[in-house]
Design an enzyme around this catalytic site. Sequence first.
Site, mmCIF file in Angstrom:
data_model
loop_
_atom_site.group_PDB
_atom_site.id
_atom_site.type_symbol
_atom_site.label_atom_id
_atom_site.label_comp_id
_atom_site.label_asym_id
_atom_site.label_seq_id
_atom_site.Cartn_x
_atom_site.Cartn_y
_atom_site.Cartn_z
ATOM 1 N N HIS A 18 4.786 -3.238 2.065
ATOM 2 C CA HIS A 18 4.609 -2.057 2.926
ATOM 3 C C HIS A 18 5.016 -2.367 4.370
ATOM 4 C CE1 HIS A 18 1.175 -1.051 -0.085
ATOM 5 N NE2 HIS A 18 2.170 -0.214 -0.334
ATOM 6 N N ARG A 93 11.279 -0.414 -5.056
ATOM 7 C CA ARG A 93 11.458 -1.805 -5.480
ATOM 8 C C ARG A 93 12.444 -1.789 -6.637
ATOM 9 N NH1 ARG A 93 5.124 -2.404 -5.951
ATOM 10 N NH2 ARG A 93 5.691 -0.475 -6.952
ATOM 11 N N SER A 131 0.027 -3.504 -4.487
ATOM 12 C CA SER A 131 -1.411 -3.608 -4.181
ATOM 13 C C SER A 131 -2.208 -3.899 -5.454
ATOM 14 C CB SER A 131 -1.912 -2.302 -3.555
ATOM 15 O OG SER A 131 -1.224 -2.029 -2.370
#
Length: 164
Positions: A18, A93, A131
Amino acid sequence: MSATAVYPGSFDPITNGHVDIVRRSLQVFSRVVVGVAFNPNKDSAWFTPEERVAMIQETFRAEGERVVADAFSGLLVDYAAAKGAKVIIRGLRAVADFEYEFQMTMMNRHLRPQVETIFMMTGESHFYTSSRLVKEVASLGGNVSGLIPDNVVPLLLQRAVAAR
Ligand code: PNS
């Protein structure tokens, strides 16, 4: 440079992937609003929205006014409009992200055609960072340094112990 862009996400917690996207965005936009999305009725997050916002603020302390963080619930496009942003930024990604992102972008475009979504490719060292995986690694006692900002490491380890 165009004015303000909103970078939304769960940020539970913010990762170096991020951070990479915010830094890239700052090369294009003069101000990035990092919007922490939460659902007041159903949130299985490890961190409260306030904790997530505080971690982001600490991470970007040096950027001053150019990066602001706060939390929102409700529609992302309404939040973007309230912040005066015509652009939503999302990080990409691998190919696996595409389907989900495509669907969200189209729905947001349907809801508010004036708001454009722009994608940034994450730096290659962050292709495998998420995350979710970082929390899993932390809860199983793995090393998370380098994957998340240094200021987030102690908080994540503390929460990982509680989650065991
Ligand atoms: O980091 P995430 O979990 O991939 O982020 C997803 C997020 C927060 C961008 C998405 O869930 C979202 O936009 N939530 C706000 C609710 C909304 O606007 N939903 C309808 C548009 S698809």
